[in-house]
Motif scaffolding. Structure first.
Motif, short mmCIF file in Angstrom:
data_model
loop_
_atom_site.label_atom_id
_atom_site.label_comp_id
_atom_site.label_asym_id
_atom_site.label_seq_id
_atom_site.Cartn_x
_atom_site.Cartn_y
_atom_site.Cartn_z
N ALA A 159 0.83 -1.20 0.00
CA ALA A 159 0.00 0.00 0.00
C ALA A 159 0.87 1.25 0.00
O ALA A 159 1.96 1.24 0.55
CB ALA A 159 -0.89 -0.01 1.23
N PRO A 160 0.39 2.34 -0.64
CA PRO A 160 1.15 3.59 -0.57
C PRO A 160 1.19 4.10 0.87
O PRO A 160 0.38 3.69 1.69
CB PRO A 160 0.36 4.53 -1.48
CG PRO A 160 -0.99 3.92 -1.63
CD PRO A 160 -0.83 2.45 -1.43
N LYS A 161 2.14 4.98 1.15
CA LYS A 161 2.28 5.52 2.49
C LYS A 161 0.94 6.13 2.94
O LYS A 161 0.28 6.81 2.17
CB LYS A 161 3.37 6.59 2.48
CG LYS A 161 3.75 7.07 3.86
CD LYS A 161 4.96 8.01 3.76
CE LYS A 161 5.42 8.51 5.13
NZ LYS A 161 4.40 9.23 5.87
N VAL A 162 0.55 5.85 4.17
CA VAL A 162 -0.73 6.33 4.68
C VAL A 162 -0.77 7.86 4.59
O VAL A 162 0.16 8.54 5.01
CB VAL A 162 -0.93 5.89 6.14
CG1 VAL A 162 -2.20 6.49 6.71
CG2 VAL A 162 -0.95 4.38 6.24
N THR A 163 -1.85 8.38 4.02
CA THR A 163 -2.00 9.83 3.95
C THR A 163 -2.43 10.32 5.31
O THR A 163 -3.53 10.02 5.78
CB THR A 163 -3.06 10.21 2.91
OG1 THR A 163 -2.80 9.47 1.72
CG2 THR A 163 -3.05 11.68 2.62
N HIS A 164 -1.56 11.08 5.95
CA HIS A 164 -1.84 11.53 7.31
C HIS A 164 -2.11 13.01 7.31
O HIS A 164 -1.39 13.79 6.71
CB HIS A 164 -0.63 11.22 8.20
CG HIS A 164 -0.73 11.81 9.57
ND1 HIS A 164 -1.29 11.14 10.62
CD2 HIS A 164 -0.36 13.02 10.06
CE1 HIS A 164 -1.25 11.91 11.70
NE2 HIS A 164 -0.69 13.05 11.38
N LYS A 165 -3.18 13.38 8.00
CA LYS A 165 -3.46 14.81 8.11
C LYS A 165 -3.85 15.09 9.54
O LYS A 165 -4.63 14.36 10.13
CB LYS A 165 -4.59 15.17 7.16
CG LYS A 165 -4.91 16.62 7.20
CD LYS A 165 -5.54 17.09 5.92
CE LYS A 165 -5.40 18.59 5.89
NZ LYS A 165 -6.16 19.20 4.87
N ALA A 166 -3.28 16.17 10.11
CA ALA A 166 -3.65 16.55 11.47
C ALA A 166 -4.20 17.96 11.44
O ALA A 166 -3.66 18.83 10.77
CB ALA A 166 -2.43 16.48 12.38
N THR A 167 -5.30 18.18 12.14
CA THR A 167 -5.92 19.50 12.11
C THR A 167 -6.67 19.73 13.40
O THR A 167 -7.01 18.77 14.10
CB THR A 167 -6.89 19.65 10.92
OG1 THR A 167 -7.53 20.92 11.00
CG2 THR A 167 -7.95 18.56 10.95
N GLN A 168 -6.93 21.01 13.72
CA GLN A 168 -7.83 21.29 14.83
C GLN A 168 -9.21 21.61 14.31
O GLN A 168 -10.15 21.73 15.06
CB GLN A 168 -7.30 22.49 15.64
CG GLN A 168 -5.92 22.21 16.20
CD GLN A 168 -5.61 23.04 17.42
OE1 GLN A 168 -6.35 23.94 17.77
NE2 GLN A 168 -4.52 22.73 18.08
N LYS A 169 -9.30 21.79 12.99
CA LYS A 169 -10.57 22.20 12.40
C LYS A 169 -11.23 21.01 11.72
O LYS A 169 -11.36 20.97 10.51
CB LYS A 169 -10.33 23.33 11.41
CG LYS A 169 -9.57 24.49 12.00
CD LYS A 169 -10.10 25.80 11.46
CE LYS A 169 -9.89 26.97 12.38
NZ LYS A 169 -10.82 27.06 13.48
N ILE A 170 -11.60 20.05 12.54
CA ILE A 170 -12.19 18.84 12.01
C ILE A 170 -13.41 19.16 11.15
O ILE A 170 -13.52 18.74 10.00
CB ILE A 170 -12.57 17.89 13.18
CG1 ILE A 170 -11.30 17.39 13.87
CG2 ILE A 170 -13.42 16.74 12.69
CD1 ILE A 170 -10.52 16.38 13.09
N GLN A 171 -14.32 19.93 11.73
CA GLN A 171 -15.57 20.16 11.02
C GLN A 171 -15.39 20.97 9.74
O GLN A 171 -15.89 20.59 8.69
CB GLN A 171 -16.56 20.88 11.94
CG GLN A 171 -17.86 21.20 11.25
CD GLN A 171 -19.04 20.76 12.05
OE1 GLN A 171 -18.96 20.61 13.27
NE2 GLN A 171 -20.15 20.51 11.40
N SER A 172 -14.65 22.08 9.83
CA SER A 172 -14.52 22.91 8.62
C SER A 172 -13.86 22.15 7.50
O SER A 172 -14.17 22.34 6.34
CB SER A 172 -13.70 24.18 8.88
OG SER A 172 -13.68 24.52 10.21
N GLU A 173 -12.92 21.26 7.85
CA GLU A 173 -12.21 20.56 6.78
C GLU A 173 -12.99 19.36 6.27
O GLU A 173 -12.90 19.02 5.10
CB GLU A 173 -10.83 20.10 7.29
CG GLU A 173 -9.95 21.30 7.60
CD GLU A 173 -8.49 20.99 7.45
OE1 GLU A 173 -8.17 19.88 7.01
OE2 GLU A 173 -7.68 21.87 7.78
N LEU A 174 -13.72 18.70 7.15
CA LEU A 174 -14.33 17.44 6.73
C LEU A 174 -15.79 17.54 6.34
O LEU A 174 -16.29 16.71 5.59
CB LEU A 174 -14.14 16.40 7.83
CG LEU A 174 -12.68 16.06 8.12
CD1 LEU A 174 -12.58 14.99 9.18
CD2 LEU A 174 -11.98 15.59 6.85
#
Lengths: 483, 307
Positions: free
Chosen positions: A97-112
């Motif tokens: 599998a390709p490297k896991v795409t990791h994203k960290a944010t404090q703005k869970i709702q606005s981004e997702l």
């Protein structure tokens, strides 16, 4: 410029004419623009699923070994390193599998939120923080995958045990919203209660009071030395329930909290609620609450408390990490279950609120649902769990993972409190089921006003019952019940 | 070739109008449409529910409290800010005692004041709100500590924790952070008023107050009017949201004493998963904003003065 003398009506275009025509043009452009604009709630077709892999002993969930995995982590008090470490394990397990795409944010709702609307959410989300997406709504709209396959899969450490049998009490139950399916896996395990400094109590030659009379006596003693008994996050009064709710359960039994969670009529009118409210009101009336507390936010109140201006603060186990900056070396942090009211209490001393935190979800429309669950399975292994506890001083949903690491005072006392509580762990669900009711209405408009001395306990009870009744009758609020 | 002329002009207008329609008009149309649905904001499916959201709005005490506070902001903030800014700008530019060499000048140290007043403008509103949150800390904040230091230890208000004071605390922060901008704006306006007018007035024996009301104010009318609209938008929009969200109890409290329409929109959409209801509140906010702009434009309509 454009007009030529040869034209019969060579006078050119009037200003009014021009405006009319351009307006018409604008109107004509509008539907076209609508076609272009990614309509907020359009989309839908979105993500197709990756093909399922072959189910084997080492791959019980049937993860597609070559599919990409995308993880979004809330970058808050627990940071993101623990997740990155676990993602490395995923890649080690699935080298194709390709490297896991990791994203960290404090703005869970606005981004997702847009990605949920568009039908292309990531595969695993740590839905936490101030911008947490309302899980009641997500479940109601069938946006979350059922995690039962994960719970029934063998644990990563021991093929003989199912994941569900390795978890702390209450974790599976908490993840249920709409019947049998488990929609949410709470990864952290939080101990709530009354937090204090053992050193400060030693200085007063006292130990943690087990009854309310002892509590009042200790507060009086402290007051004479210029130390307040209590402080709390006055600007976020929904911290008060961390000790108040188990206090109510201790007085009147856990059924009282369950009927409150179920929004039953007159649930708040139970005598145990009134008794608990009156006890807390007494702290305020007798001047045992640090002056100015209603104007302090959580950090300010914690700082006043670590500076020794107050003895007790209702809080959760994250406080050890959050207040570390201002906590003196010799603070000797400890947590206790709420003091009881009197001998007629229905539950023993030690009755405690402990429950899952950091809700992880796998979206139903994620491309790689199996991958998201597999990543959780890795995180629920002993090694990842220990890594988390070591890094952020908090327990995980995995029942264990504390051997072989040095426990901080708060963590150790949390474990001791859990042990003392034994079966008597309560888990109020209002904070997850009815966020607005819990925070803004019960917290700010009810308890906050009472503890500031602007409502009597009876008024506070009446007001909160009114809020609960209104939520119960509001058809736009999805209802949940203890089963 | 008349035809060609139309095409030429239309060519210029089409792009901006299309952009305007796409990014301004269309979102308005969309959100009005969503206010008639039960869209949660967390999933693409929703259905039409008619006027349900508006009926709910009508019975919602928190909405009415938010509306009241937003209106109070829209009415009071411009008066306070622009009034103060006019006073400061006048004192800085023409309010000084006549000195040798210049009949019309600002008070002593006016260039320093000009910079000092503008200073808050370089701080982002979020930082300003945070700083004031520390100052308002009733336990160890600057204000109560200051009160204690001057022997007023008995007067220790809860500031943001007191429902009677919280809204005024928030408003004071907004005035503090915006007044500097208007001082500079009005200073620029005053600089373009010919000095002769002031000198003539002074020769006729007019005092500072008279010159202010008879010369400065009428000639600054246009500037003040646009400042008024700008301030009103700020009071109804993002700025008031930021301070209430960052500083207040809850936020929006204590006891709903500081909630404003924009905050309520945000909470409905992003906390409660009720995006459709949020757009309904947004429609109410749109009505208020339009009414405010119309009122200001109507009151301010007048022939332009040329000088």
């Amino acid at each position: 410029m454009g007009s030529t003398p040869g034209h019969p009506n060579g006078g050119g275009i009037g200003r009014r004419d021009l405006i009319k025509r351009s307006a018409a043009l604008g109107l004509a452009a509008l539907p076209a623009a609508g076609f272009l604009s990614a309509c907020a709630s359009g989309g839908g077709a979105g993500g197709s699923k990756v093909e399922k892999g072959e189910v084997t002993k080492t791959n019980p969930l049937g993860v597609n070994g070559t599919a990409a995995l995308e993880v979004v982590i809330f970058d808050g008090g627990f940071g993101q390193q623990y997740a990155i470490d676990a993602e490395r394990k995923y890649n080690a397990a699935f080298p194709g599998a390709p490297k896991v795409t990791h994203k960290a944010t404090q703005k869970i709702q606005s981004e997702l939120q847009p990605r949920f609307n568009g039908g292309t959410p990531p595969d695993l989300i740590d839905n936490s923080g101030a911008e947490q997406m309302d899980m009641g709504v997500l479940v109601g709209k069938k946006q979350l995958a059922d995690l039962t396959p994960l719970l029934d899969a063998p644990s990563i450490d021991d093929p003989g045990r199912k994941v569900r049998d390795t978890l702390r009490p209450g974790i599976v139950e908490m993840g249920r919203f709409d019947g049998a399916p488990v929609r949410v896996l709470y990864y952290a395990y939080t101990v709530y209660g009354v937090w204090y400094s053992r050193t400060a109590l030693d200085r007063l030659d006292a130990r943690y009071p087990e009854t309310w009379d002892e509590m009042l006596a200790l507060c009086e003693k402290a007051k004479k030395q210029g130390v307040a008994g209590w402080t709390y996050a006055g600007k976020h009064p929904y911290y008060l329930p961390f000790s108040l709710y188990p206090f109510i359960a201790k007085i009147g039994g856990r059924e009282v909290l369950e009927s409150i969670d179920n929004l039953e009529p007159n649930a708040w009118k139970h005598p145990a609620v009134k008794a608990a409210f009156e006890a807390y009101d007494e702290l305020q009336r007798k001047g045992y609450v640090l002056k100015g507390t209603p104007g302090l936010d959580h950090i300010q109140s914690q700082t006043a408390w670590t500076k020794g201006r107050a003895l007790f603060i209702p809080n959760g186990s994250w406080v050890e990490n959050e207040a570390a900056g201002t906590m003196p070396e010799d603070f000797d942090l400890a947590v206790a279950a709420p003091s009881g009211l009197d001998a007629s209490d229905r539950m023993p001393f030690g009755t405690l609120w402990a429950s899952g935190g950091e809700p992880f979800i796998v979206p139903a429309k994620a491309r790689n649902v199996e991958g998201g669950m597999e990543q959780l399975r890795i995180m629920l292994g002993e090694e990842s769990s220990r890594n988390f506890t070591r890094q952020v001083k908090s327990l995980t949903a995995f029942d264990g993972g504390t051997d072989g690491i040095e426990l901080t005072p708060g963590l150790e006392s949390g474990l001791a409190a859990l042990e003392k509580a034994g079966e008597n762990v309560v888990n109020p669900r209002l904070p997850d089921w009815y966020v607005k009711l819990q925070k803004e209405q019960i917290g700010v408009a009810g308890l906050g006003e009472m503890m500031a001395g602007r409502l009597t306990p009876a008024e506070a009870v009446g007001r909160i019952q009114g809020f609960a009744d209104r939520a119960a009758q509001d058809p736009s609020v999805r209802k949940y019940r203890h089963r | 070739m008349q035809h060609g002329k139309y095409r030429f002009i239309a060519g210029f207008l089409a792009a901006p109008l299309a952009l305007y329609a796409l990014f301004v008009v269309w979102p308005f149309v969309q959100s009005i449409y969503y206010s008639f649905t039960d869209w949660t904001g967390l999933s693409p499916d929703f259905s039409l529910v008619g006027l349900d959201n508006y009926a709910r709005l009508w019975d919602d005490d928190v909405f009415w409290a938010s509306l009241r506070h937003s209106l109070l902001f829209a009415l009071l903030l411009p008066v306070l800010t622009i009034g103060l800014a006019l006073f400061f700008a006048f004192m800085i530019n023409v309010g000084g005692r006549p000195r040798r060499g210049a009949a019309v000048s600002g008070v002593r140290g006016s260039s320093f004041y000009k910079i000092a007043y503008f200073f808050p403008q370089v701080l982002s509103i979020a930082i300003v709100a945070l700083l004031f949150q520390f100052a308002y800390n009733p336990e160890s904040g600057a204000i109560n500590s200051g009160l204690r230091a001057v022997g007023l230890g008995g007067v220790q208000p809860l500031w943001l924790g007191d429902p009677d004071l919280a809204l005024w605390c928030v408003m004071a922060v907004l005035v503090w952070s915006t007044v500097g901008f208007f001082v500079v704006l009005f200073s620029a306006g005053m600089a373009s008023i010919p000095r002769d007018f002031y000198e003539a007035a002074l020769l006729d024996g007019a005092g500072r107050i008279t010159t202010f009301f008879r010369i400065t104010l009428p000639l600054l009318r246009d500037t003040i009017q646009s400042g008024w609209v700008y301030m009103g938008i700020l009071a109804l929009g993002a700025e008031s949201f930021a301070v209430v969200q960052i500083m207040t109890t809850g936020p929006g409290g204590p006891d709903y004493s500081t909630t404003v329409l924009v905050l309520y929109v945000y909470q409905s959409a992003f906390r409660d998963g009720a995006a459709a209801y949020a757009t309904t509140i947004g429609v109410a906010l749109l009505v208020v904003t339009l009414a405010f702009a119309a009122a200001v434009m109507r009151l301010g309509r007048r022939e332009r003065l040329e000088y």
